[in-house]
Motif scaffolding. Structure first.
Motif, short mmCIF file in Angstrom:
data_model
loop_
_atom_site.label_atom_id
_atom_site.label_comp_id
_atom_site.label_asym_id
_atom_site.label_seq_id
_atom_site.Cartn_x
_atom_site.Cartn_y
_atom_site.Cartn_z
N PRO A 107 0.81 -1.23 0.00
CA PRO A 107 0.00 0.00 0.00
C PRO A 107 0.83 1.27 0.00
CG PRO A 107 -0.07 -1.10 2.14
CD PRO A 107 0.60 -2.04 1.20
N ALA A 108 2.01 1.25 0.66
CA ALA A 108 2.84 2.45 0.67
C ALA A 108 3.31 2.79 -0.74
CB ALA A 108 4.03 2.24 1.61
N GLY A 109 3.78 1.78 -1.47
CA GLY A 109 4.19 2.02 -2.85
C GLY A 109 3.03 2.43 -3.74
N GLU A 110 1.87 1.84 -3.53
CA GLU A 110 0.68 2.19 -4.30
C GLU A 110 0.32 3.66 -4.10
OE1 GLU A 110 -4.01 0.81 -4.59
OE2 GLU A 110 -2.54 -0.50 -3.60
N SER A 111 0.43 4.16 -2.88
CA SER A 111 0.11 5.57 -2.61
C SER A 111 1.02 6.49 -3.42
CB SER A 111 0.31 5.87 -1.11
OG SER A 111 -0.45 5.00 -0.31
N ALA A 112 2.33 6.20 -3.39
CA ALA A 112 3.28 7.05 -4.11
C ALA A 112 3.01 7.03 -5.62
CB ALA A 112 4.70 6.59 -3.81
N THR A 113 2.68 5.86 -6.16
CA THR A 113 2.42 5.74 -7.59
C THR A 113 1.14 6.48 -7.99
OG1 THR A 113 3.54 3.61 -7.57
CG2 THR A 113 2.19 4.12 -9.50
N LEU A 114 0.11 6.37 -7.17
CA LEU A 114 -1.12 7.13 -7.43
C LEU A 114 -0.85 8.63 -7.43
CD1 LEU A 114 -3.58 5.04 -5.23
CD2 LEU A 114 -3.75 5.35 -7.72
N ASP A 115 0.02 9.07 -6.51
CA ASP A 115 0.40 10.48 -6.47
C ASP A 115 1.11 10.88 -7.76
OD1 ASP A 115 0.89 13.05 -5.07
OD2 ASP A 115 2.98 12.40 -5.20
N SER A 116 1.99 9.99 -8.26
CA SER A 116 2.69 10.27 -9.53
C SER A 116 1.70 10.35 -10.70
CB SER A 116 3.73 9.19 -9.81
OG SER A 116 4.75 9.20 -8.82
N LEU A 117 0.73 9.46 -10.74
CA LEU A 117 -0.30 9.51 -11.79
C LEU A 117 -1.11 10.80 -11.70
CD1 LEU A 117 -1.47 5.78 -11.74
CD2 LEU A 117 -0.41 6.97 -13.69
N GLY A 118 -1.34 11.24 -10.45
CA GLY A 118 -2.02 12.52 -10.27
C GLY A 118 -1.22 13.67 -10.85
N LEU A 119 0.10 13.64 -10.64
CA LEU A 119 0.96 14.69 -11.20
C LEU A 119 0.92 14.67 -12.73
CD1 LEU A 119 3.16 16.88 -10.71
CD2 LEU A 119 4.85 15.04 -10.94
N ILE A 120 0.98 13.48 -13.32
CA ILE A 120 0.95 13.36 -14.80
C ILE A 120 -0.35 13.96 -15.33
CG2 ILE A 120 0.86 11.73 -16.71
CD1 ILE A 120 2.60 9.85 -14.91
N ALA A 121 -1.49 13.60 -14.71
CA ALA A 121 -2.77 14.14 -15.17
C ALA A 121 -2.82 15.65 -14.98
CB ALA A 121 -3.90 13.46 -14.41
N GLN A 122 -2.29 16.12 -13.85
CA GLN A 122 -2.30 17.56 -13.57
C GLN A 122 -1.49 18.33 -14.61
OE1 GLN A 122 -0.11 19.19 -10.01
NE2 GLN A 122 -2.21 19.53 -9.30
N GLN A 123 -0.31 17.81 -14.94
CA GLN A 123 0.57 18.55 -15.87
C GLN A 123 0.11 18.42 -17.32
OE1 GLN A 123 4.73 17.75 -15.24
NE2 GLN A 123 4.73 18.84 -13.29
N THR A 124 -0.76 17.46 -17.59
CA THR A 124 -1.33 17.36 -18.94
C THR A 124 -2.69 18.02 -19.03
OG1 THR A 124 -2.18 15.15 -18.41
CG2 THR A 124 -0.05 15.27 -19.53
N GLY A 125 -3.10 18.72 -17.96
CA GLY A 125 -4.31 19.52 -17.99
C GLY A 125 -5.58 18.80 -17.60
N ASP A 126 -5.53 17.52 -17.24
CA ASP A 126 -6.74 16.78 -16.86
C ASP A 126 -6.88 16.83 -15.33
OD1 ASP A 126 -8.86 15.08 -16.47
OD2 ASP A 126 -8.13 13.52 -17.84
N HIS A 127 -7.38 17.96 -14.84
CA HIS A 127 -7.41 18.17 -13.39
C HIS A 127 -8.45 17.30 -12.70
CE1 HIS A 127 -4.49 21.40 -13.41
NE2 HIS A 127 -5.10 21.92 -14.48
N GLN A 128 -9.50 16.96 -13.39
CA GLN A 128 -10.50 16.09 -12.79
C GLN A 128 -9.91 14.70 -12.52
OE1 GLN A 128 -13.68 17.59 -12.15
NE2 GLN A 128 -13.61 15.90 -10.70
#
Length: 911
Positions: free
Chosen positions: A813-834
């Motif tokens: 779960p600790a690794g999963e949290s960090a990876t979900l955060d990274s996916l959030g950053l990718i979506a944020q920087q590509t403009g998909d804020h939702q």
């Protein structure tokens, strides 16, 4: 709602009585109600319900009773039964409880000199009684409480009779007094009232006959004559005069008020409140804490409220050379001061105590019993009438006095800083204190608010030519030895503290000494059991003995000692055999290490284990059921664990030094304890020089990572370089991979994402070749993060999705949290804020579940940016406020300041 205790215990709501359940549950309610508005400790509740030997599951049963009562009262719309620090409190207006209405009316009656008003108030007080108190409640405490309340009832009845006699009544009182005199045949106050009523009713012969019966009983059963007041009344009746109250001695035995008393306003107020309704106030605390001064200050401030006199005795419970005063000796002094001829004082203790209670029964007096050794020493000196107030000081808690005689306990603690400064100013003068403010601050810090220590330093400072800076320097260098005095034990803090050891067993004295050298600012029962190598039950018994003489305090489930008492305990420990000290330290260090290892496994079960020896014999590591409990334990013991590593280093236990740094590393990272982690790895580096690899390479690696987190970038690269060199030399591919991963973090901290990505790819290749999927997933996630930061979004997403699959496959779960955060950053920087908010929300949920506060704060921070981009200002504010709090807790000032600015911008008008 009305709560009745003066009769069968009952709770009435709109005239309807609630079903209060079994007898012991009713006893719990009664035990809380007699102290309504005040916290009653769990231990005291247990003693009141079950006595001194509660059953094994008494605490659990008590919690069940309390839960049922809380629900019952809440459903009836009654006030709350609340859990407070230290115990439980029944939050109710005292006037809704008949016992407290009775007390308040009696107190109001005693305070007035108007006989008509006094009689009316006492009539109302007696109307509160509907039968024997606490009917239906069983047990020793209930029986003792019934007896105490019965004495208060008799006192109120006698007070009413006195008021009516003063108003000229006589014949109408004969019948009730006849019954009362039959019930209390040896009570001289009741007999005197009966004689006077008979005389006024024209039955003088009966009055004289009753006197002869009383005298015969007293001589036969107690070996004493009637008191002077009754003899005077008898003489007046014989001569046919109108009986008046005889002149009585008014003792004024209080010593002079303390000259330099300062502060203690809250404690003085507490004593004032308790004296209105509680006859006895017991002031507890360690030697030198100021118990006698507090009692004397209150006594002199309120002396006018006690027109019939003040009695004072030093019971010498804790003295340098003298034995404690026996109760019969104290009674002899009191009785002679009250006008009883020495040859009329009975030789038997019970007879002297009865005469004492009779003599002061109708008087408003203050009795100060200073320096008591035990409740047994005090009980014979307690009056039987609520017209008197008693102040008792003792280093013992006097639990039975509290439980069985309704004493109000006031534990005295150290002075606050402003009170300490006021004491120094009072002793040394305003000008001298103002002239050396730094030295004054240091003296206050070194004395820790201990009044006797502060007084001793001021005495030293009065020597000609001595500056406060010199006194502070001596106290800083020599510690407790500075506060010693060869010729005057009462002015020596070590001597005063030593008197508390008189009542301890060898086992208890040994524990006291060991607590002085045990690592950490406080401790718990499980740790103490390992420290002394006893069962938890025996360790608790020894701790309780130390607590009762105020050498140890308790805050919730933790045991604490003042720094000066700890220093004295450490001196006592030096007198113990060296093997006893060393074995105790080994056990307590092993207890903390093995419990910390169990906690670390609950936080991150995939983390590599390091070899560790079994705990020493007698050590019982604490069982921890889940990650939340593990985190709570690590937070509570954090200071002690740090101190344990220092102690291990001083004793040359190099493996334990290193193992503690390793074991706490995950907790430090997750909770943002960056500087503590750095310090512990610096200590571990010295220890690693005595250990074989891979300890040295791991230490350089983890110390390098700690340096990078605290901004020491050059040091970080240096240590990581040494770690990589050692790993290559020993052909340790796993350690090489870990070091490249740490290099990535170091370059990340410096903002060089390209170098970070290069190192993490080295780590990824090594993990893949070694078939270590958990670490491979971590490296994939990190590679995705750095790729996203460099704008390579397709590669970043591919790496992160692969990492997420591995993390979920291997339940990380600790690794999963960090990876979900990274996916959030990718979506944020590509403009998909939702979509970014969706990933961040999943990461936040996971971080909350396993407690990684460090990265949790960063995810909240980034989530706020996507909320802001979608004009969701309330949601942005919520996550940023939480991130701000976490950043502040972790000492991340720059991040906290940035988020504060973001929140301030939200309050500005939007375009």
């Amino acid at each position: 709602m009305e709560l009745r205790l003066l009769g069968g215990i009952a709770v009435l709501v709109d005239g309807r009585a609630l079903d209060l359940g079994p007898a012991r549950q009713r006893c719990v309610l009664a035990a809380l109600a007699v102290d309504a508005g005040h916290v009653v400790s769990v231990d005291r509740l247990m003693r009141r319900v079950w006595g001194d030997e509660p059953p094994l599951r008494a605490r659990a049963t008590l919690r069940n009773y309390l839960s049922r009562l809380r629900l019952l009262l809440a459903e009836a719309g009654s006030p709350a039964l609340t859990r407070r620090p230290g115990g439980y409190v029944l939050e109710v207006e005292r006037s809704t409880i008949d016992l407290h209405r009775f007390d308040e009316l009696c107190a109001e009656a005693r305070a007035t000199d108007d006989h008509d008003k006094r009689a009316a108030l006492l009539q109302r007080a007696l109307e509160q009684w509907r039968g024997e108190a606490l009917t239906g409640v069983t047990g020793d405490w209930a029986a003792a409480e019934r007896d105490r309340l019965g004495q208060q009832l008799l006192g109120a009845e006698c007070d009413l009779t006195d008021a009516l006699l003063s108003l000229g009544h006589g014949e109408d009182l004969v019948a009730p007094l006849s019954a009362r005199a039959a019930q209390w045949p040896l009570d001289e106050r009741v007999s005197a009232q009966f004689m006077l009523a008979l005389h006024r009713a024209g039955r003088t012969a009966d009055a004289l006959a009753h006197y002869r019966q009383l005298r015969d009983r007293l001589v036969e059963q107690l070996g004493t004559e009637p008191c002077a007041a009754v003899q005077d009344l008898h003489q007046h009746i014989l001569t046919g005069e109108t009986p008046t109250r005889p002149e009585r001695p008014v003792p004024r035995q209080l010593p002079a008020p303390p000259r330099w008393f300062t502060g203690r306003d809250a404690e003085l107020e507490a004593l004032t409140l308790s004296s209105a309704t509680v006859v006895i106030s017991a002031i507890g605390g360690t030697g030198g804490i100021g118990k006698t001064w507090l009692a004397l200050r209150w006594a002199h401030r309120h002396a006018a409220q006690f027109p019939d006199g003040h009695l004072f005795t030093d019971l010498r419970g804790f003295s340098a050379t003298e034995q404690p005063v026996t109760p019969d000796a104290a009674l002899f002094g009191f009785l002679t001061a009250l006008g009883v001829a020495p040859h009329h004082v009975p030789a038997e203790l019970h007879a002297a105590a009865a005469l004492y209670r009779t003599t002061i029964a109708e008087r408003r007096m203050l009795i100060v019993l200073d320096n008591a050794a035990s409740a047994e020493q005090v009980v014979p000196l307690l009056p039987g009438s609520p017209s008197c107030t008693v102040l008792i000081t003792s280093r013992h808690e006097l639990a039975s006095l509290i439980d069985r005689h309704g004493a109000h306990h006031l534990r005295l603690d150290v002075l606050a800083r402003h009170e300490s400064r006021a004491l120094l100013t009072a002793r040394l003068g305003v000008e001298r204190v103002a002239a050396e403010p730094g030295a004054v601050d240091e003296l206050i810090e070194l004395c820790g608010g201990f009044p006797l220590a502060l007084s001793i330093t001021t005495r030293i400072a009065t020597h000609p030519g001595t500056t406060l800076a010199e006194v502070a320097a001596e106290l800083r260098e020599f510690g407790l030895a500075t506060l010693d005095h060869d010729t005057d034990p009462a002015a020596s803090l070590p001597a005063v503290l030593s008197w508390s050891l008189r009542y301890l067993t060898d086992e208890q004295r040994t524990l006291f000494g060991l607590l002085g050298i045990s690592p950490g600012p406080d401790t718990t029962l499980p740790a103490v059991a390992s420290l002394i190598g006893l069962s938890p039950a025996r360790a608790r018994k020894a701790l309780t003995a130390l607590e009762e003489v105020s050498l140890v305090g308790r805050r919730h489930d933790r045991y604490v000692m003042h720094d000066l008492i700890r220093a004295y305990a450490a001196d006592i420990a030096q007198g113990l055999p060296a093997d006893v000290r060393e074995s105790a330290l080994v056990r307590v260090m092993d207890f903390h290490l093995h419990t910390a290892i169990a906690a670390d496994r609950l936080l991150d079960s995939l983390r590599p284990l390091v070899p560790v020896e079994p705990p020493a014999p007698g050590v019982r590591p604490l069982p921890l059921p889940d990650a939340a409990t593990a985190t709570s334990w690590l937070e509570a013991e954090h200071a002690t664990l740090i101190a344990t590593q220092r102690t291990a280093a001083a004793l040359g236990r190099h493996e334990l030094v290193w193992q503690l740094a390793w074991t706490l590393d995950t907790f430090h990272i997750w909770q943002g304890h960056r500087h503590t982690a750095l310090t512990m790895w610096q200590v571990a580096l010295d220890a690693a020089a005595h250990l074989p690899d891979p300890a040295r390479s791991r230490t350089h690696r983890l110390l390098g990572r700690a340096c990078s987190r605290t901004g020491l970038h050059d040091e970080a690269v240096g240590h990581l370089g040494q770690a990589l060199e050692l790993a290559v030399r020993h052909h340790d591919l796993t350690e090489q991979a870990h070091t490249h991963r740490s290099f990535a973090l170091a370059w990340d901290a410096q903002g060089n994402d390209r170098m970070a990505l290069e190192h993490v790819r080295h780590a990824l290749d090594l993990y893949h070749s070694l078939d270590q999927p958990n670490w491979e997933a971590d490296a994939l996630s990190a590679a995705g993060w750095y790729a996203a930061r460099l704008g390579e979004f397709d590669t970043a997403r591919e790496h992160c999705l692969a990492a997420l699959t591995l993390h979920r496959l291997h339940h990380n779960p600790a690794g999963e949290s960090a990876t979900l955060d990274s996916l959030g950053l990718i979506a944020q920087q590509t403009g998909d804020h939702q979509q970014a908010i969706g990933h961040y929300r999943d990461a936040i949920t996971s971080y909350r579940a396993h407690g990684n506060a460090y990265y949790f704060a960063e995810t909240l921070d980034r989530a706020g940016q996507s909320h802001l981009a979608l004009a969701q200002h309330d949601q942005a504010r919520a996550v940023w406020e939480e991130a701000l709090e976490l950043y502040r807790d972790q000492g991340r000032d720059e991040d906290a300041a940035r988020v504060r600015r973001q929140l301030d911008d939200l309050t500005q008008p939007q375009p």
